[in-house]
Structures are given as structure tokens and as C-alpha cells.
Design an enzyme around this catalytic site. Structure first.
Site, PDB file in Angstrom:
ATOM      1  N   HIS A 197      32.236  34.496  30.723  1.00  0.00           N
ATOM      2  CA  HIS A 197      32.852  35.076  29.523  1.00  0.00           C
ATOM      3  C   HIS A 197      31.825  35.317  28.423  1.00  0.00           C
ATOM      4  O   HIS A 197      30.871  34.549  28.264  1.00  0.00           O
ATOM      5  CB  HIS A 197      33.948  34.140  29.000  1.00  0.00           C
ATOM      6  CG  HIS A 197      35.051  33.919  29.983  1.00  0.00           C
ATOM      7  ND1 HIS A 197      36.154  34.741  30.057  1.00  0.00           N
ATOM      8  CD2 HIS A 197      35.190  32.995  30.963  1.00  0.00           C
ATOM      9  CE1 HIS A 197      36.947  34.313  31.030  1.00  0.00           C
ATOM     10  NE2 HIS A 197      36.401  33.260  31.594  1.00  0.00           N
ATOM     11  N   ASP A 247      44.226  33.704  37.318  1.00  0.00           N
ATOM     12  CA  ASP A 247      44.866  33.737  35.998  1.00  0.00           C
ATOM     13  C   ASP A 247      45.148  35.168  35.535  1.00  0.00           C
ATOM     14  O   ASP A 247      45.670  35.376  34.443  1.00  0.00           O
ATOM     15  CB  ASP A 247      44.052  32.962  34.956  1.00  0.00           C
ATOM     16  CG  ASP A 247      42.626  33.457  34.818  1.00  0.00           C
ATOM     17  OD1 ASP A 247      42.100  34.041  35.790  1.00  0.00           O
ATOM     18  OD2 ASP A 247      42.027  33.258  33.745  1.00  0.00           O
ATOM     19  N   HIS A 272      24.935  26.796  36.808  1.00  0.00           N
ATOM     20  CA  HIS A 272      26.159  27.524  36.470  1.00  0.00           C
ATOM     21  C   HIS A 272      25.971  28.265  35.162  1.00  0.00           C
ATOM     22  O   HIS A 272      25.324  27.770  34.249  1.00  0.00           O
ATOM     23  CB  HIS A 272      27.346  26.570  36.325  1.00  0.00           C
ATOM     24  CG  HIS A 272      28.593  27.267  35.870  1.00  0.00           C
ATOM     25  ND1 HIS A 272      29.285  28.127  36.696  1.00  0.00           N
ATOM     26  CD2 HIS A 272      29.238  27.294  34.682  1.00  0.00           C
ATOM     27  CE1 HIS A 272      30.311  28.632  36.018  1.00  0.00           C
ATOM     28  NE2 HIS A 272      30.295  28.146  34.802  1.00  0.00           N
ATOM     29  N   VAL A 273      26.517  29.480  35.098  1.00  0.00           N
ATOM     30  CA  VAL A 273      26.660  30.163  33.807  1.00  0.00           C
ATOM     31  C   VAL A 273      28.110  30.628  33.711  1.00  0.00           C
ATOM     32  O   VAL A 273      28.785  30.827  34.725  1.00  0.00           O
ATOM     33  CB  VAL A 273      25.707  31.373  33.642  1.00  0.00           C
ATOM     34  CG1 VAL A 273      24.254  30.940  33.728  1.00  0.00           C
ATOM     35  CG2 VAL A 273      26.021  32.469  34.654  1.00  0.00           C
ATOM     36  N   HIS A 331      40.937  37.338  39.609  1.00  0.00           N
ATOM     37  CA  HIS A 331      41.115  35.893  39.429  1.00  0.00           C
ATOM     38  C   HIS A 331      42.598  35.525  39.321  1.00  0.00           C
ATOM     39  O   HIS A 331      43.400  36.293  38.807  1.00  0.00           O
ATOM     40  CB  HIS A 331      40.393  35.421  38.154  1.00  0.00           C
ATOM     41  CG  HIS A 331      38.921  35.234  38.347  1.00  0.00           C
ATOM     42  ND1 HIS A 331      38.020  35.330  37.321  1.00  0.00           N
ATOM     43  CD2 HIS A 331      38.192  34.961  39.464  1.00  0.00           C
ATOM     44  CE1 HIS A 331      36.792  35.105  37.788  1.00  0.00           C
ATOM     45  NE2 HIS A 331      36.872  34.886  39.086  1.00  0.00           N
ATOM     46  N   ASP A 341      39.007  39.856  31.240  1.00  0.00           N
ATOM     47  CA  ASP A 341      37.901  38.890  31.087  1.00  0.00           C
ATOM     48  C   ASP A 341      36.590  39.639  31.258  1.00  0.00           C
ATOM     49  O   ASP A 341      36.457  40.475  32.152  1.00  0.00           O
ATOM     50  CB  ASP A 341      37.992  37.812  32.168  1.00  0.00           C
ATOM     51  CG  ASP A 341      39.106  36.812  31.903  1.00  0.00           C
ATOM     52  OD1 ASP A 341      39.723  36.882  30.825  1.00  0.00           O
ATOM     53  OD2 ASP A 341      39.353  35.979  32.784  1.00  0.00           O
ATOM     54  N   ASP A 393      38.929  39.322  25.037  1.00  0.00           N
ATOM     55  CA  ASP A 393      38.769  38.000  25.657  1.00  0.00           C
ATOM     56  C   ASP A 393      38.169  36.997  24.663  1.00  0.00           C
ATOM     57  O   ASP A 393      37.091  37.216  24.126  1.00  0.00           O
ATOM     58  CB  ASP A 393      37.823  38.179  26.863  1.00  0.00           C
ATOM     59  CG  ASP A 393      37.496  36.888  27.608  1.00  0.00           C
ATOM     60  OD1 ASP A 393      38.133  35.852  27.333  1.00  0.00           O
ATOM     61  OD2 ASP A 393      36.611  36.948  28.493  1.00  0.00           O
ATOM     62  N   ASP A 416      53.224  23.078  40.699  1.00  0.00           N
ATOM     63  CA  ASP A 416      52.159  23.762  41.434  1.00  0.00           C
ATOM     64  C   ASP A 416      51.507  24.838  40.568  1.00  0.00           C
ATOM     65  O   ASP A 416      50.290  24.959  40.530  1.00  0.00           O
ATOM     66  CB  ASP A 416      52.727  24.405  42.709  1.00  0.00           C
ATOM     67  CG  ASP A 416      53.276  23.351  43.669  1.00  0.00           C
ATOM     68  OD1 ASP A 416      52.742  22.224  43.676  1.00  0.00           O
ATOM     69  OD2 ASP A 416      54.240  23.651  44.385  1.00  0.00           O
ATOM     70  N   ASP A 436      57.432  24.957  41.863  1.00  0.00           N
ATOM     71  CA  ASP A 436      57.250  23.684  42.556  1.00  0.00           C
ATOM     72  C   ASP A 436      57.789  23.870  43.963  1.00  0.00           C
ATOM     73  O   ASP A 436      58.974  24.124  44.148  1.00  0.00           O
ATOM     74  CB  ASP A 436      58.001  22.564  41.821  1.00  0.00           C
ATOM     75  CG  ASP A 436      57.635  21.181  42.361  1.00  0.00           C
ATOM     76  OD1 ASP A 436      56.849  21.105  43.333  1.00  0.00           O
ATOM     77  OD2 ASP A 436      58.118  20.184  41.815  1.00  0.00           O
ATOM     78  N   HIS A 464      31.780  40.202  34.918  1.00  0.00           N
ATOM     79  CA  HIS A 464      32.488  38.934  34.803  1.00  0.00           C
ATOM     80  C   HIS A 464      32.030  38.081  35.982  1.00  0.00           C
ATOM     81  O   HIS A 464      31.133  38.480  36.720  1.00  0.00           O
ATOM     82  CB  HIS A 464      34.003  39.252  34.826  1.00  0.00           C
ATOM     83  CG  HIS A 464      34.910  38.055  34.656  1.00  0.00           C
ATOM     84  ND1 HIS A 464      34.669  37.050  33.760  1.00  0.00           N
ATOM     85  CD2 HIS A 464      36.091  37.729  35.261  1.00  0.00           C
ATOM     86  CE1 HIS A 464      35.643  36.146  33.838  1.00  0.00           C
ATOM     87  NE2 HIS A 464      36.514  36.536  34.742  1.00  0.00           N
TER      88      HIS A 464
END
Lengths: 558, 558
Positions: free
Chosen positions: B374, B85, B370-371, B83, B170, B202, B58, B449, B148
Site C-alpha cells: 500500500h 478483501d 517484506h514490503v 485479494h 488498493d 486507499d 469464518d 459460519d 499492489h
């Protein structure tokens, strides 16, 4: 989406029937069957490569079901060019009937024959050239030169009393091709004046605006990169891309480097291409791999396969430092190839591994080292305007590509009801200048895995997906046949499930209790007892670990 | 490549130690530990999403091993933005010690708290703003605004007696951001003049030439597409991309349409963003999903998740015609999102499914919808020139990204030996204005998991890959404990293997014979007997079918 399946009517005399068995709604396994007056003509017979939801599958074939009972009616299989998605399924068709004649250009047939040799089949072949006309039963074929990312590709015009069809195969319209062999727009114009009733046209790049750049625009980039490379150069590309390899050989030669071919298919295909005169090897530029190691590092180019990140190919092994050639600082690696969707992670892993070793990696993301082999929207418009076809059947592509191609046809004036959006198994009849859908066959995926063909079902693939995601738990209980009493077990084993087997000590007494309970109630049926085991451990694993592995209960009587 | 692992020396007083636990050599699970005078500061604590060679997993967490025994030394966890991450592993860290204080901006902490609520954790938090300075133990932190693809992101300057570090998190440098909140180059300049000893920067887009386009350049495209859409509009994007959603709301409002949010995370995040004032909902534009169905079709926009082709998300279900909203001809679907490598096939399947249903699909491949979030190479050069950092540690990216970023630093004059190419677990000490690598820890992947964390090993994943590709064959034999005589079996079952079980009738006698032979020779050991079963059936399946399924032999004594 479920497609409504319905049988076509019996075929009228004087009508041409066209049935694509593969290549519509997918990129691969191109194959179309033409029927007239009881005889069949097949154009192309390719394979599709599996996606991630088809794990473990080696290849996917077109479903031959509609022609299996009619193999004797096939007058010929025309192969438009030598790529796997157009010839890869030929061995599997010829295994059903080895004497079906194959028709194609010199290079195409040489590649097919090499492939068939591995399957120990010697085919009947007829080599044809652009401009040539041949009759097979009721079909009069004219072959027309087209260019693509492999030399010697042909479009085929099919004349029947019901009308004329033009099938492009894969093609683009490189106006300055390396070998000077243009897509023959004069022939397209002549066919257009004569009248093309149905146009089967490559859709791969129909949603790409503009024009595919010239193959030769890569030359100067290769020249510059190879020219300034301080140490070794390794170029990866497709093993059938003769012109790409040609440009590498030329650039190497110009900079005093020699080229060693790596990878079985690269060596085999380039040997064929050179023997037949498609590859022109500058004097002395090729060198055996074993001898190349003795050259100074700035005098060598390795030309290899593996541009799609295939784990067993030379390039991936180099990136993992698992190959004799250990790339390092100062070495240059060029991926002169496309990035086929689905391969991104594998290719990026290779790029990253090579970068980490210190190599300078040049790829289509940072330099002009690849152009497509397919006509983009701008080129397709030229075709439609020169041909002015009465009916259009976009082929070779996912549905969005077919639809984009249909829109281009309509933009040039083909009426909407004369542009046919089909699927594999869509039956199209052509009569009196009008093509219309008259049936939809129910076709499936035919999976090749190891030496087995068509044994794997979608249910098996679903099992594989579950096993691959979650692993399995097997529970074995040996019971006394007479009393239902447990003799041994439950023994529990798990693979890919990850927990230590000790975790199962918890649930074993519950399983034993459930079985004992069932035995008391007189349950003796093994299947019923297995279901009790499955439910007991399934509930436990789901609630205690939030997992859903495959449960394999085995109740054995002794 | 095997990395040489070696322990760092004991930490000198007056030295700052920096150890990235995640985010180097990968895109995800960003986490860096700073140590000074016995105290630890953590910046970010994110998750990594698994690739196809990590099936069934997962999430992947950073390896907390180096700090597990030192949780009491952690003075704070700074979260640069919301975010996954960067915040996704926070619940797993707080499960080890729930009172570690979390520091971040308003939106960041609101998103973390919502996530922690699902794990039933109520954290200690400190909300900070750009310009604010806070001291945690020996670390003096200054927070700096950066922009960001989510609002309210912060870079953090870390001042210690050993020197000053700037960690960007980021970021990009959108010069006309929707919310007017610029990446604060004035603060960067001031820090630069003061002296930045180590710059953690980044690298995600370091290999992308030029500049990331403005987020607001998407607005006119959305406006035009929504403006000319004849029927319903469905927009898919990331559920945390507040400014993307803002632009959709604005365009919908301008064309008299109302917007219904779809998907749990979309509704949750936008509710938070609106409550905190990051999302400005034009009067009356939002409408409940259930009421939206009663609106005329040209007055509705659905804003959903699923832009990466996630099979269970709304968009995939729509593409499979498995959702109440059945897209059809005249409907417009906009994928206002990136295409994360590895998701290509899934996303193209969605695009194709929607196209087949008749919808007009607008995506980054055919329109400017989309852009990136980063900074590209051009922006990074500005940063280096304004900051003039003494040492640079590129973070957040695959190795090729880190290397591209290091090269940019060097292009602006940072000496090569002052640009540090690290990996997860690389220990960097900063002293006297010089950063150098002093150790390399051995860190692993920690797999989540279901409800289990860290139980799955790489060996389990290998088993899953074999099971997923080839399936398994289990062979059960019940033998008499005393004599070794076969009581029951061999019973053979296979899953994901595809052949009919009847195929095994061939091999059963061979197994029985091999076991009988072994029993005669006095072999009684279950493991040895299992190996005999494995070898016998393994050889058979390999030679007769050219397959290599997992073989699971079970010899049971009764």
C-alpha cells in the site's frame, strides 16, 4: 514438542542445583529454585498472563510441585523487583506457608506487601540495598543495583561452596538513568574477577540489535506534546513505571498543568513511590481527580492505566465514550507504553475510538514515547565481556530469546557446551566450575480463575475453546426407567450456536426414532443412550450446517 | 459510539450517489455502490476476517441490505484486484443473483472464477485491461494500471454526467516494479487535467510516513539467505503474492535449488498465474513436492502458506513437528510476509517452535523480507498533487487511517469541507462539483459460519464469548406438571467450568428447597421456576467461587 522428562540424581554434597520453575520459554512467571546442602533459595515468584488459547484464565502460576513438599527447607524468597511477572505469585506461595521470609529492595517489598494485604497476608520481610551482603543458610547473597522500567531493581550474586551465581533479574543498562542509579558494572567487574560460575541473564531483548534508548529521551517528546496541546492531555502508561510518571509530572509542571492520577493501581503505586522517595512530585502538581474537572482544560493532565487496551480500564472506557472524561477534538492522548504482543487489536481499537472522537493520539508508532526496560543485544555483550562467566543460563524469554542470548554469550567466547538452553523444570547442577543439565521435571500450567487455583485443566480450556468458537446444543430426553420409553423430549436448546431453535424440529423425530430403536433392542444404559443422541444430532448438524458445536446429551430416567 | 442513522433523500436526477457498504472503519470487506439514474455500479465485493471478539466466525460480509431489493439495477461489479478483501464476498452476492456481470483484469477474474467454482457458480465476466474504456448503463469506466502486492490491479475512473470519480482500489507506487507495470501517473495527470470530482483513495498506509520500499529490494536479501543456507529452505508468504514467489523462484534458480509449492491455495494460485503469464518459472525450477524429498537438502526450497500462523497451515504444523517435513538444525525458514495485527501471538508461536527445532528463522523483524502493498503518506501526496481532486473520500482503513489520509489531502490544498470522513453506509451525493453526506444507513455485520450466512447475531457472539471465557452450568429438574413436585434432579452438569461436578453437591439441596418453596406458593410457570434455579445457583457460584459461567436452567414437566 514433547520434552523428555527424567528425574535428576540425588544431589551430591558440594553441588549447587538450579531449577527454573517458570520464565523459560515464556515471558512471565519467573521463578528459580537454588538448592545446596538440603536448603532452598527461591529467586522471584511471578505470574504469567494468559494468551488467547487460555480463555477465561485470570493468571498462570509457576508449578510449585517440586517444592511443595519442601517448604520448610526454603531459607528465603528473593524478589529482584516489583513487577507482576516477578512478584505476582508470592501470595499463592505464602498461602502454602505464610512465614517464608521475603527479601527485596524497599520499593519491591512495599509493592509486594500492598498485594499481600489484598490477600490478607502479613509477610516476614527483610529489606536490602545494593552493596549489602546477607547470609541465608548456605547461601551468601550480595545485592547489586540494576536499572529497569521500575526503580530499585536488584541483581543478586549467590555464593555457595559450589561456586558463585549471578542472577540479573530484569535489567537494562541505561547510562543516564533518571534517578542516577546505574546498573553497577563495577560490581559486575569485581564479581567477574572473583569468578562467576553461572550467569542467569535476562533474555527479553536478546534478539533486538543495538542498545535500548535512554528513558530520558522520552522527556523532550512529552514536553513538546504537552506543551503544544490545546486542551486536555491524557497519558496512559504502566502503573508501576515510576520514572515514566515522573517525566509526565515534570513536563506538566513545566507547562503550568496539574496532574490527576486515574485508576486504582496507578494511585496506589504512585502513593507508595512518593512516600518512599522514588517519585518526586513537584510542589502542588498533583490534584485530586474530582477537583481537576474544575480546572481550565489547558491546565490538566490525566495520568491513567489502560495502555494495553484492557477493556475495563479507564482508557478503553474513554475510547468507548463510557467514561466521565469524554475525549474530543483538541484533546491529546499519549500512550507512553509498549505494545505487548497479543494486545495489538485491543490497543488499535482504543486508538481508533479516540481518533474517531477527535482526539490526537500519540503512541510509540508515531512518536518516541516509549523505551524498553530490558537490555538489548549490545548491552548484553558488555555484560558478558565484563563478567566472563564460566557457564551461562539464559532466562526470562521465549525460546528464540533464550537462543539469541546464548549466541551472544558464545560470540564473547563462552563455549557452546557451557551455554545452557533450558526449559521450565530443567535441572542444572553446578560443580567444579561446570554446569550441566542432569534432569527434566514435568511441570504444568497452574491456572487461577476467580478464587480457584489449579482446578482448571487443559481439557477444560479445550472445552472453553470449542464452546467459544461454536457454542453448544443440549438435548434432554426423559425416559421411563423400566421401559426406556420417552416420557418427555427430546427438548433441544442451543447457546452461541446462532440458529433459531426452530431449526431443530427437523432432527427431533430422528433422535426419538433412534432412541425408540435402541429401547426395542433392550439398551437401557443412560450413557449408551446419550451416545446415540450425540451421534444422531452431531451428524445432522455437521452435514446440514457444516458446524461442530459441543453436543451435550442428557438422558434422564424418571 | 452510536452513529446517527438517517435516510438519504430521494436521488435527484443528475446526481451521483456513492455509498460504501464496507471497508470504512475496518481493514477488509471493501465494497462501494455508485448510483446514477436508477442504475447501480458496484466496485469490489470483499470479505473481512473476524477478530478475537467474533469467535467462531469464518468470514464477515458487507451488509447487502441496501441493494438486496435492487439486484436487477446492478449493471456490473468491477473488481479492482484479486485479494480476498476485494473479491471474497462475490460468491455470496451471486448467490442472490447469479447473472450479475463481473468486470476485472485477467488475473483478478481467474482468481474469482476459481473461487466461484468451489461454490458451483459460473459467472458472466468481462476481462478488461488498463487503458480500456467500457460503458455500463450510465457509467463510463476507464481502467487505469496500478501496482499492489498482487499483479494486474486496476484503478477505475467512473464518468457520469454528474462528474468523474477515481477509485484507486488498493495500490502503491513502486517505481521499479518487478513486472514493469507502473501505477499510471500519466493517466492520473490526464484525469486530473480533465477534472476529478471525487477521489476514493486507499488509506491503509496513510499514517505511515515516507515511501513504501521497492518490492525488488527483497530480492538481494532472499538471494543472500538462500545462497548461504546450509540445508533446506522453507519460505512462507501469501498465496496470491505472485511477485514475492517470483523472487523466491529466481533466487532458488540462481543457487541451483528447485522449488516445491506447498498448500492448496499456493499451488492453485501459482498455476493460474503461470498459465496467464504473470509468473515466469525459470526452466525446470518447479518440482513436485513428492519428488523434492529425494533431492539433496541443499538443493530444495519449499514455498508454503501459513505466514500468519494459521494453525492448520503447513508452517504451523511444521513448527509443531506435525508435518512430514520436520525442520531441524541447519534448515532455514523465511517468513516473507507482513504480520497482520491480531496474529502476533500465533506467528511468534510458529517462530518459537521452529527456533526450538533448531531452524534459523528469518522474518521481517530481523531482515528485509517484506514490503507493504500500500502507498505510504509520501506516495499519497504525489497522487493528490497530480490529481488535484475537488472532493476526497478516503476508503480502505480504520478510522485513524481515513483521518490521516484526509489530513494529507488537506495538506495538498483540498479544503477541509471537501474531505469526507465516512463510515460504512454513509451516503455521499455528488452534484455540481460538490460531494456532501446526505444520509447514513444502518448497516450490520453479516457473519458466515459453516454453511450459514447471516444467522449469527451479535447476541450469539456475546454468548460465545461468555461460554469461551467461563463455560456453562446446566441444571435440569423434572417436575410433576400438576403438583410442581420434583420428580428427578436437580441434575447439574458443567463444561469448560473446570471444577469437579462434586462441587455442586453443596448447592443441589438449595435449589430443591427453592423450587419446593415456589411450588408451595403455587408457582407453576416453567419460566419462573427456571429463573429461581438460575438465581439460586448463580448467586452460589458467584460468591463461593467468584466465577460467572453461563447458567442454563431447564425445568421440564413430566
Amino acid at each position: 514438542m514433547a520434552t523428555t522428562v527424567y528425574d535428576p540424581p540425588a544431589l551430591d554434597p558440594g553441588t549447587l542445583r538450579v531449577t527454573p520453575l517458570g520464565g523459560l520459554g515464556e515471558v512471565g512467571r519467573n521463578m528459580t529454585v537454588f538448592e545446596y546442602a538440603g536448603r532452598l533459595l527461591v529467586v522471584d515468584c511471578g505470574v504469567l498472563f494468559p494468551e488467547e488459547h487460555q480463555p477465561g484464565v485470570d493468571l498462570i502460576l509457576p508449578d510449585f510441585e517440586p517444592i511443595k513438599g519442601r517448604l520448610d527447607d526454603i531459607v528465603a524468597v528473593v524478589l529482584t523487583h516489583g513487577h507482576e511477572d516477578h512478584i505476582g505469585a508470592v501470595p499463592y506461595l505464602l498461602k502454602l506457608k505464610p512465614d517464608i521470609p521475603l527479601v527485596g529492595s524497599g520499593l519491591t517489598l512495599a509493592l509486594v506487601e500492598a498485594k499481600l494485604k489484598e490477600h490478607r497476608i502479613r509477610p516476614f520481610t527483610l529489606t536490602v540495598k545494593e552493596g549489602q551482603t546477607e547470609r541465608f543458610g548456605p547461601f551468601e547473597l550480595e545485592f547489586v543495583a540494576v536499572n529497569h522500567s521500575i526503580p530499585d531493581a536488584l541483581a543478586v550474586a549467590i555464593r555457595t561452596p559450589a561456586g558463585t551465581v549471578l542472577a540479573t533479574g530484569d535489567f537494562k543498562m541505561d547510562q543516564l538513568p533518571l534517578d542516577g542509579r546505574l546498573t553497577d558494572l563495577r560490581a559486575f567487574a569485581r564479581l567477574g574477577e572473583e569468578g562467576v560460575d553461572l550467569f542467569l541473564v535476562d533474555s527479553t531483548n536478546a534478539d533486538v540489535p543495538g542498545f535500548t534508548p535512554l528513558e530520558r529521551s522520552i522527556g523532550p517528546v512529552l514536553d513538546q506534546v504537552i506543551g503544544k496541546a490545546p486542551r486536555r492531555v491524557i497519558v496512559a502508561s504502566f502503573s508501576s513505571h515510576v520514572h515514566r510518571v515522573q517525566q509526565v509530572l515534570d513536563a506538566a509542571y513545566d507547562h503550568g498543568r496539574r496532574v490527576a492520577l486515574l485508576g486504582r493501581s496507578m494511585v496506589r503505586n504512585m502513593t507508595i513511590a512518593e512516600e518512599l522517595g522514588y517519585l518526586h512530585v513537584p510542589e502542588g502538581v498533583l490534584i485530586d481527580y474530582k477537583k481537576a474537572r474544575d480546572l481550565p482544560e489547558d491546565q490538566i493532565v490525566y495520568m491513567s492505566t489502560g495502555s494495553q487496551g484492557e477493556p475495563m480500564a479507564v482508557l478503553s472506557r474513554m475510547a468507548n465514550n463510557d467514561h466521565e472524561i469524554e475525549p474530543g477534538p483538541g484533546d491529546t492522548v499519549i500512550l507512553a507504553s509498549s505494545l505487548i504482543p497479543g494486545n495489538e487489536n485491543a490497543v488499535y481499537r482504543v486508538i481508533d475510538g479516540l481518533t474517531k472522537l477527535g482526539a490526537n493520539v500519540v503512541h510509540k508508532g508515531n512518536a518516541m514515547v516509549h523505551v524498553s526496560g530490558h537490555a538489548a543485544a549490545g548491552e548484553l555483550l558488555y555484560c558478558y565481556n565484563i563478567l566472563k562467566p564460566r557457564n551461562v543460563l539464559p532466562v526470562h524469554g521465549e525460546h528464540r530469546h533464550l537462543m539469541a542470548n546464548a549466541r551472544l554469550a558464545q560470540d564473547t567466547g563462552v563455549p557452546e557446551d557451557r551455554t545452557i538452553l533450558g526449559e521450565n523444570g530443567t535441572v542444572v547442577d553446578l560443580k567444579d566450575g561446570i554446569a550441566r543439565i542432569v534432569g527434566q521435571l514435568d511441570l504444568g500450567f497452574v491456572y487461577v480463575d476467580g478464587s480457584t487455583v489449579g482446578e482448571i485443566t487443559d481439557a477444560d480450556l479445550k472445552d472453553r475453546r470449542i464452546l467459544g468458537e461454536e457454542g453448544f446444543i443440549s438435548v434432554i430426553v426423559v425416559v421411563d426407567a423400566a421401559t426406556g420409553r420417552i416420557i418427555t423430549g427430546p427438548e433441544i436448546h442451543a447457546r452461541g450456536f446462532a440458529e433459531d431453535d426452530a431449526v431443530f424440529e427437523d432432527v427431533k423425530p430422528r433422535i426419538a426414532a433412534a432412541l425408540t430403536e435402541a429401547a426395542k433392542s433392550g439398551v437401557r444404559d443412560n450413557h449408551a443412550l446419550s451416545q446415540i443422541v450425540r451421534r444422531t444430532i452431531g451428524r445432522w448438524v455437521n452435514t446440514s450446517l457444516r458446524r461442530r458445536p459441543m453436543i451435550v446429551p442428557l438422558v434422564i430416567e424418571a
